[in-house]
Write an enzyme that holds these catalytic residues in place. Structure first.
Site, short mmCIF file in Angstrom:
data_model
loop_
_atom_site.label_atom_id
_atom_site.label_comp_id
_atom_site.label_asym_id
_atom_site.label_seq_id
_atom_site.Cartn_x
_atom_site.Cartn_y
_atom_site.Cartn_z
N SER A 141 0.85 -1.20 0.00
CA SER A 141 0.00 0.00 0.00
C SER A 141 0.88 1.24 0.00
O SER A 141 2.00 1.21 0.52
CB SER A 141 -0.88 0.02 1.26
OG SER A 141 -1.57 1.25 1.34
N TYR A 154 -1.09 -0.51 10.39
CA TYR A 154 -1.32 -0.92 8.99
C TYR A 154 -0.14 -0.48 8.11
O TYR A 154 0.42 -1.28 7.36
CB TYR A 154 -2.63 -0.28 8.50
CG TYR A 154 -2.92 -0.50 7.04
CD1 TYR A 154 -3.24 -1.76 6.55
CD2 TYR A 154 -2.89 0.57 6.13
CE1 TYR A 154 -3.52 -1.95 5.20
CE2 TYR A 154 -3.18 0.38 4.80
CZ TYR A 154 -3.50 -0.88 4.33
OH TYR A 154 -3.77 -1.07 3.00
N1 LIG Z 1 -8.86 -0.06 -0.61
C1 LIG Z 1 -7.80 0.72 -0.70
O1 LIG Z 1 -7.89 1.93 -0.89
C2 LIG Z 1 -6.41 0.10 -0.58
C3 LIG Z 1 -5.32 0.96 -0.80
C4 LIG Z 1 -4.03 0.42 -0.75
C5 LIG Z 1 -3.85 -0.93 -0.51
N2 LIG Z 1 -4.94 -1.72 -0.30
C6 LIG Z 1 -4.68 -3.14 -0.07
O2 LIG Z 1 -5.37 -3.91 -1.04
C7 LIG Z 1 -5.69 -5.19 -0.50
C8 LIG Z 1 -7.16 -5.47 -0.68
O3 LIG Z 1 -7.88 -4.47 -0.04
P1 LIG Z 1 -9.43 -4.21 -0.26
O4 LIG Z 1 -9.61 -2.75 -0.27
O5 LIG Z 1 -9.91 -5.02 -1.42
O6 LIG Z 1 -9.97 -4.79 1.12
P2 LIG Z 1 -11.42 -5.34 1.50
O7 LIG Z 1 -11.53 -5.13 2.97
O8 LIG Z 1 -12.43 -4.70 0.63
O9 LIG Z 1 -11.29 -6.88 1.19
C9 LIG Z 1 -10.39 -7.67 1.92
C10 LIG Z 1 -10.80 -9.13 1.80
O10 LIG Z 1 -9.89 -9.88 2.62
C11 LIG Z 1 -10.63 -10.73 3.47
N3 LIG Z 1 -9.91 -10.92 4.71
C12 LIG Z 1 -9.59 -9.96 5.63
N4 LIG Z 1 -8.98 -10.53 6.67
C13 LIG Z 1 -8.89 -11.86 6.43
C14 LIG Z 1 -8.37 -12.97 7.15
N5 LIG Z 1 -7.86 -12.83 8.36
N6 LIG Z 1 -8.43 -14.19 6.58
C15 LIG Z 1 -9.00 -14.36 5.37
N7 LIG Z 1 -9.53 -13.34 4.64
C16 LIG Z 1 -9.47 -12.11 5.17
C17 LIG Z 1 -11.97 -10.05 3.69
O11 LIG Z 1 -12.99 -10.98 4.07
C18 LIG Z 1 -12.22 -9.41 2.33
O12 LIG Z 1 -12.89 -10.27 1.44
C19 LIG Z 1 -5.24 -5.14 0.97
O13 LIG Z 1 -3.96 -5.72 1.09
C20 LIG Z 1 -5.17 -3.66 1.26
O14 LIG Z 1 -4.28 -3.37 2.31
C21 LIG Z 1 -6.22 -1.25 -0.32
#
Ligand SMILES: NC(=O)c1ccc[n+]([C@@H]2O[C@H](COP(=O)([O-])OP(=O)(O)OC[C@H]3O[C@@H](n4cnc5c(N)ncnc54)[C@H](O)[C@@H]3O)[C@@H](O)[C@H]2O)c1
Length: 247
Positions: A141, A154
């Site tokens: 991220s 985080y």
């Molecule tokens: N959304 C953003 O703006 C953003 C920005 C930068 C990086 N990211 C990164 O992108 C990735 C995906 O993020 P997102 O926004 O799609 O998140 P999200 O919360 O929308 O989805 C995350 C998914 O991971 C699953 N999950 C969470 N904890 C878990 C666990 N302990 N075991 C199994 N499954 C688990 C959840 O059930 C969910 O389906 C992450 O690594 C996040 O840090 C997101």
């Protein structure tokens, strides 16, 4: 970047039920890969896998539970064949202020964002190394590259994931296994909606391209890194943040 051909490859994507993970699973699948979708949310994960149809299976596991995680990747390999592509995508992102973070939450964030990625990669990489081919993509991220006042645990976990990417890349470089990180800025996913509409609009206005990313835009980069043509790319972290961080 040409469209990667992933037919005959098997991918395991964590956190694949929703958000970016679902977009990555869908993109790899659309390029021909078989995909094991791993998530703790059984119902949403089954729905996402069912939407993809043939060549996709849903596996329920909580990444915080290392024993279950071990069983889960074994199950994926039994159902689809040896794993060629691993995407460590699932993460916890509690946006708490620095002074409010309790030790239990610090540990929970690291258990999912760092510890699970380390042990899952190590377990899956053994087979990749033996077969002389593998692609690991870690979803980091912008928060791991640039400080923010909230979500310190985080951000630190994502910086750790970037460092870990290089450790594995160095260890596996001579074995046909590449390990790279992708560091997205703000994306349109359920995670980002937890901050509320007003905050989301305020942050979007600060992005040079003037908008939040669509998950499919990030997934396209992951698919490139997962392909055969990306064999000379390893240990890299890709900035994909709409111009927030330019270097
Ligand atoms: N959304 C953003 O703006 C953003 C920005 C930068 C990086 N990211 C990164 O992108 C990735 C995906 O993020 P997102 O926004 O799609 O998140 P999200 O919360 O929308 O989805 C995350 C998914 O991971 C699953 N999950 C969470 N904890 C878990 C666990 N302990 N075991 C199994 N499954 C688990 C959840 O059930 C969910 O389906 C992450 O690594 C996040 O840090 C997101």
């Amino acid at each position: 970047m040409s469209t990667p051909e992933l037919t005959g490859r098997t991918a395991l994507v964590t956190g694949a039920a929703s958000g970016l993970g679902a977009a990555i699973a869908e993109t790899l699948h659309s390029h021909g890969a078989q995909v094991a979708l791993l998530d703790r949310d059984a119902r949403a994960n089954h729905d996402t896998a069912a939407r993809l149809g043939a060549r996709a299976v849903a596996i329920t596991a909580d990444l915080a539970d290392l024993d279950r995680l071990d069983a889960a990747h074994t199950e994926a390999a039994e159902r689809l064949g040896p794993i060629d592509i691993l995407v460590n995508n699932a993460a916890m992102a509690p946006m708490r202020g620095l002074w409010e973070i309790e030790p239990a939450e610090w540990d929970a964030v690291f258990a999912v964002n760092v510890r699970a990625a380390f042990f899952l990669t190590r377990a899956v990489a053994k087979g990749m190394r033996a077969r002389g081919f593998g692609r690991v993509v870690n979803i980091a991220s912008l928060a791991g590259q640039r400080a923010r006042p909230t979500g310190a645990h985080y951000g630190v976990s994502k910086a750790a994931l970037i460092a870990m990417t290089r450790n594995f890349a160095a260890e596996l470089a001579a074995d046909g296994v590449t390990v790279n990180a992708v560091a997205p800025g703000m994306m349109e996913t359920p995670m980002v909606n937890t901050i509320g509409a007003a905050k989301k609009a305020e942050l979007a206005a600060q992005i040079p391209v003037g908008r939040i990313a669509e998950p499919a835009e990030i997934a396209g980069l992951v698919a490139y890194l997962a392909g055969d043509t990306a064999g000379f790319v390893t240990g890299a972290t890709y900035d994909i943040n709409g111009g927030v961080l330019m270097r």
